[in-house]
Design a protein around this motif. Sequence first.
Motif, PDB file in Angstrom:
ATOM      1  N   PRO A  92      -5.939   2.211   7.066  1.00 45.59           N
ATOM      2  CA  PRO A  92      -5.120   1.953   5.869  1.00 45.59           C
ATOM      3  C   PRO A  92      -5.707   2.601   4.612  1.00 45.59           C
ATOM      4  O   PRO A  92      -6.864   3.044   4.595  1.00 45.59           O
ATOM      5  CB  PRO A  92      -5.147   0.421   5.744  1.00 45.59           C
ATOM      6  CG  PRO A  92      -5.563  -0.085   7.068  1.00 45.59           C
ATOM      7  CD  PRO A  92      -6.484   0.953   7.619  1.00 45.59           C
ATOM      8  N   THR A  93      -4.900   2.629   3.572  1.00 44.59           N
ATOM      9  CA  THR A  93      -5.363   3.195   2.303  1.00 44.59           C
ATOM     10  C   THR A  93      -6.468   2.362   1.679  1.00 44.59           C
ATOM     11  O   THR A  93      -7.234   2.854   0.858  1.00 44.59           O
ATOM     12  CB  THR A  93      -4.193   3.299   1.312  1.00 44.59           C
ATOM     13  OG1 THR A  93      -3.578   2.003   1.170  1.00 44.59           O
ATOM     14  CG2 THR A  93      -3.155   4.295   1.803  1.00 44.59           C
ATOM     15  N   THR A  94      -6.556   1.084   2.064  1.00 43.94           N
ATOM     16  CA  THR A  94      -7.616   0.210   1.554  1.00 43.94           C
ATOM     17  C   THR A  94      -7.985  -0.827   2.607  1.00 43.94           C
ATOM     18  O   THR A  94      -7.112  -1.335   3.314  1.00 43.94           O
ATOM     19  CB  THR A  94      -7.174  -0.527   0.268  1.00 43.94           C
ATOM     20  OG1 THR A  94      -8.174  -1.495  -0.089  1.00 43.94           O
ATOM     21  CG2 THR A  94      -5.853  -1.239   0.460  1.00 43.94           C
ATOM     22  N   PRO A  95      -9.285  -1.138   2.756  1.00 41.93           N
ATOM     23  CA  PRO A  95      -9.688  -2.194   3.688  1.00 41.93           C
ATOM     24  C   PRO A  95      -9.301  -3.582   3.190  1.00 41.93           C
ATOM     25  O   PRO A  95      -9.410  -4.557   3.935  1.00 41.93           O
ATOM     26  CB  PRO A  95     -11.213  -2.031   3.756  1.00 41.93           C
ATOM     27  CG  PRO A  95     -11.582  -1.406   2.459  1.00 41.93           C
ATOM     28  CD  PRO A  95     -10.440  -0.493   2.110  1.00 41.93           C
ATOM     29  N   GLU A  96      -8.826  -3.676   1.959  1.00 49.38           N
ATOM     30  CA  GLU A  96      -8.381  -4.944   1.386  1.00 49.38           C
ATOM     31  C   GLU A  96      -6.905  -5.196   1.662  1.00 49.38           C
ATOM     32  O   GLU A  96      -6.252  -5.932   0.924  1.00 49.38           O
ATOM     33  CB  GLU A  96      -8.620  -4.940  -0.132  1.00 49.38           C
ATOM     34  CG  GLU A  96     -10.062  -4.722  -0.552  1.00 49.38           C
ATOM     35  CD  GLU A  96     -10.881  -6.000  -0.534  1.00 49.38           C
ATOM     36  OE1 GLU A  96     -10.335  -7.041  -0.102  1.00 49.38           O
ATOM     37  OE2 GLU A  96     -12.054  -5.953  -0.941  1.00 49.38           O
ATOM     38  N   PHE A  97      -6.367  -4.596   2.725  1.00 55.54           N
ATOM     39  CA  PHE A  97      -4.923  -4.654   2.952  1.00 55.54           C
ATOM     40  C   PHE A  97      -4.408  -6.084   3.151  1.00 55.54           C
ATOM     41  O   PHE A  97      -3.222  -6.350   2.948  1.00 55.54           O
ATOM     42  CB  PHE A  97      -4.519  -3.771   4.134  1.00 55.54           C
ATOM     43  CG  PHE A  97      -5.051  -4.224   5.479  1.00 55.54           C
ATOM     44  CD1 PHE A  97      -4.418  -5.214   6.210  1.00 55.54           C
ATOM     45  CD2 PHE A  97      -6.179  -3.627   6.022  1.00 55.54           C
ATOM     46  CE1 PHE A  97      -4.894  -5.618   7.445  1.00 55.54           C
ATOM     47  CE2 PHE A  97      -6.672  -4.022   7.256  1.00 55.54           C
ATOM     48  CZ  PHE A  97      -6.022  -5.023   7.970  1.00 55.54           C
ATOM     49  N   ILE A  98      -5.277  -7.010   3.523  1.00 55.13           N
ATOM     50  CA  ILE A  98      -4.850  -8.403   3.709  1.00 55.13           C
ATOM     51  C   ILE A  98      -4.288  -8.974   2.404  1.00 55.13           C
ATOM     52  O   ILE A  98      -3.391  -9.822   2.418  1.00 55.13           O
ATOM     53  CB  ILE A  98      -6.029  -9.273   4.200  1.00 55.13           C
ATOM     54  CG1 ILE A  98      -6.449  -8.847   5.612  1.00 55.13           C
ATOM     55  CG2 ILE A  98      -5.665 -10.749   4.199  1.00 55.13           C
ATOM     56  CD1 ILE A  98      -5.415  -9.075   6.680  1.00 55.13           C
ATOM     57  N   THR A  99      -4.773  -8.508   1.275  1.00 55.65           N
ATOM     58  CA  THR A  99      -4.345  -9.054  -0.016  1.00 55.65           C
ATOM     59  C   THR A  99      -3.044  -8.426  -0.521  1.00 55.65           C
ATOM     60  O   THR A  99      -2.539  -8.818  -1.570  1.00 55.65           O
ATOM     61  CB  THR A  99      -5.444  -8.844  -1.077  1.00 55.65           C
ATOM     62  OG1 THR A  99      -5.657  -7.432  -1.261  1.00 55.65           O
ATOM     63  CG2 THR A  99      -6.742  -9.492  -0.638  1.00 55.65           C
ATOM     64  N   TYR A 100      -2.498  -7.460   0.214  1.00 53.38           N
ATOM     65  CA  TYR A 100      -1.242  -6.819  -0.169  1.00 53.38           C
ATOM     66  C   TYR A 100      -0.092  -7.383   0.668  1.00 53.38           C
ATOM     67  O   TYR A 100      -0.308  -7.993   1.725  1.00 53.38           O
ATOM     68  CB  TYR A 100      -1.329  -5.307   0.017  1.00 53.38           C
ATOM     69  CG  TYR A 100      -2.254  -4.620  -0.958  1.00 53.38           C
ATOM     70  CD1 TYR A 100      -1.751  -3.885  -2.022  1.00 53.38           C
ATOM     71  CD2 TYR A 100      -3.644  -4.716  -0.838  1.00 53.38           C
ATOM     72  CE1 TYR A 100      -2.595  -3.252  -2.937  1.00 53.38           C
ATOM     73  CE2 TYR A 100      -4.495  -4.095  -1.738  1.00 53.38           C
ATOM     74  CZ  TYR A 100      -3.965  -3.367  -2.782  1.00 53.38           C
ATOM     75  OH  TYR A 100      -4.804  -2.759  -3.680  1.00 53.38           O
ATOM     76  N   GLU A 101       1.124  -7.133   0.216  1.00 51.53           N
ATOM     77  CA  GLU A 101       2.280  -7.631   0.958  1.00 51.53           C
ATOM     78  C   GLU A 101       2.538  -6.814   2.218  1.00 51.53           C
ATOM     79  O   GLU A 101       3.107  -7.313   3.177  1.00 51.53           O
ATOM     80  CB  GLU A 101       3.523  -7.620   0.058  1.00 51.53           C
ATOM     81  CG  GLU A 101       3.451  -8.627  -1.087  1.00 51.53           C
ATOM     82  CD  GLU A 101       4.764  -8.773  -1.814  1.00 51.53           C
ATOM     83  OE1 GLU A 101       5.782  -8.293  -1.279  1.00 51.53           O
ATOM     84  OE2 GLU A 101       4.780  -9.370  -2.906  1.00 51.53           O
ATOM     85  N   SER A 102       2.149  -5.559   2.213  1.00 51.87           N
ATOM     86  CA  SER A 102       2.306  -4.690   3.378  1.00 51.87           C
ATOM     87  C   SER A 102       1.050  -3.844   3.552  1.00 51.87           C
ATOM     88  O   SER A 102       0.225  -3.740   2.647  1.00 51.87           O
ATOM     89  CB  SER A 102       3.524  -3.772   3.217  1.00 51.87           C
ATOM     90  OG  SER A 102       4.714  -4.514   3.112  1.00 51.87           O
ATOM     91  N   VAL A 103       0.937  -3.242   4.734  1.00 45.01           N
ATOM     92  CA  VAL A 103      -0.164  -2.318   5.011  1.00 45.01           C
ATOM     93  C   VAL A 103       0.356  -0.897   4.817  1.00 45.01           C
ATOM     94  O   VAL A 103       1.407  -0.533   5.354  1.00 45.01           O
ATOM     95  CB  VAL A 103      -0.684  -2.485   6.450  1.00 45.01           C
ATOM     96  CG1 VAL A 103      -1.827  -1.517   6.723  1.00 45.01           C
ATOM     97  CG2 VAL A 103      -1.128  -3.914   6.695  1.00 45.01           C
ATOM     98  N   TYR A 104      -0.374  -0.084   4.031  1.00 45.86           N
ATOM     99  CA  TYR A 104       0.035   1.289   3.750  1.00 45.86           C
ATOM    100  C   TYR A 104      -0.925   2.251   4.429  1.00 45.86           C
ATOM    101  O   TYR A 104      -2.150   2.093   4.339  1.00 45.86           O
ATOM    102  CB  TYR A 104       0.065   1.523   2.239  1.00 45.86           C
ATOM    103  CG  TYR A 104       1.044   0.611   1.540  1.00 45.86           C
ATOM    104  CD1 TYR A 104       2.396   0.939   1.460  1.00 45.86           C
ATOM    105  CD2 TYR A 104       0.612  -0.605   0.992  1.00 45.86           C
ATOM    106  CE1 TYR A 104       3.303   0.084   0.829  1.00 45.86           C
ATOM    107  CE2 TYR A 104       1.512  -1.463   0.367  1.00 45.86           C
ATOM    108  CZ  TYR A 104       2.852  -1.108   0.299  1.00 45.86           C
ATOM    109  OH  TYR A 104       3.743  -1.961  -0.308  1.00 45.86           O
ATOM    110  N   LEU A 105      -0.336   3.243   5.104  1.00 45.08           N
ATOM    111  CA  LEU A 105      -1.132   4.144   5.929  1.00 45.08           C
ATOM    112  C   LEU A 105      -0.928   5.599   5.523  1.00 45.08           C
ATOM    113  O   LEU A 105       0.206   6.072   5.438  1.00 45.08           O
ATOM    114  CB  LEU A 105      -0.737   3.988   7.403  1.00 45.08           C
ATOM    115  CG  LEU A 105      -0.931   2.600   8.004  1.00 45.08           C
ATOM    116  CD1 LEU A 105      -0.026   2.414   9.204  1.00 45.08           C
ATOM    117  CD2 LEU A 105      -2.377   2.388   8.395  1.00 45.08           C
ATOM    118  N   PRO A 106      -2.005   6.324   5.272  1.00 42.83           N
ATOM    119  CA  PRO A 106      -1.887   7.770   5.053  1.00 42.83           C
ATOM    120  C   PRO A 106      -1.619   8.454   6.391  1.00 42.83           C
ATOM    121  O   PRO A 106      -1.670   7.824   7.454  1.00 42.83           O
ATOM    122  CB  PRO A 106      -3.254   8.152   4.490  1.00 42.83           C
ATOM    123  CG  PRO A 106      -4.187   7.134   5.066  1.00 42.83           C
ATOM    124  CD  PRO A 106      -3.396   5.869   5.187  1.00 42.83           C
TER     125      PRO A 106
END
Length: 306
Positions: A92-106
């Motif tokens: 993912p774009t950030t290892p903190e993806f749990i704190t976001y509403e969705s997971v974003y992937l490059p």
Amino acid sequence: MNQLFKKSSSNWIRYDRYEWKTDAKGILYITPCKDAKPDLYNPLKDADNMVLSAINLGLLCMKSETSKETLKTELMNFIQKYGLLGFMTALPTTPEFITYESVYLPLNHFIKEESMSTDEYLSYFFPFEPISFAKRNRESMWNITDIDMMAITMALQNKPQAVTMSFQKEYAERYDWLVEEFKDWAFTFVTSFLYYQDLDILDEDQKRLYRQGMAAFGGIAPTYHVELLDRPTIVWDFHSLLLQIQMMFSFMLTDEKSSIKVCKHCGKAFIASRPNAEFCSPQCKNQYNVYKSRSKKMDAMDEDDD
């Protein structure tokens, strides 16, 4: 390189036992055994050997004659020594993806979607047993019952939640993803090695192809924070073993004092102790010389027969 990453948050978990498991779709994974015991260690203390092991495993993966069983054995040996790569926090774009509403992937080799729900993303890494995790919008809840997992969470409480989740015994990584990643590292190494070895005989089109291949190498960069020690100090945050290997490999490739070469006899990568070194060990040098001597004798016998 050692000075650059002297201060880093690089601790990682490896288990003493792993196993291969196949899910309902027939996809092969590697995961810690149920009764495996975790070990906390710092991979960067042995970064050079770790990178060389990764490159040589990748070179093995690139050989068409290497059997799947051989690859499984060598992958198991690497993972038991260093741990799983941590794809879940590396992609993912950030290892903190749990704190976001969705997971974003490059853009990557493994998941085509650019974004997805957290639950859908986690299903890639927990294919056998669901974990006690619930998420609603930006709020999440994770229940831990395993004693070892509690200890890991306490020891790594400054890591993002997703990192500690990737150390659960239910966490798994796909065999085909692992093979592809190690191949990528080996391809990058071979590209760099051959480019400079054959630089004088390559035409401009060939050089451009090599450069394009090298330009494709890269990924998410590590984050960092500043701590007030004896002076303000940058502390690098590595949230996956994959990123640690990739960063150390990148610096080894570009470090003027580092010389990674391919052994003239066995074909393995090694760090040369001197510029003109061609073999990874005295044994390989001796075996190569014996082989060359036999070849010359055979050629001489063929000439006599003619």
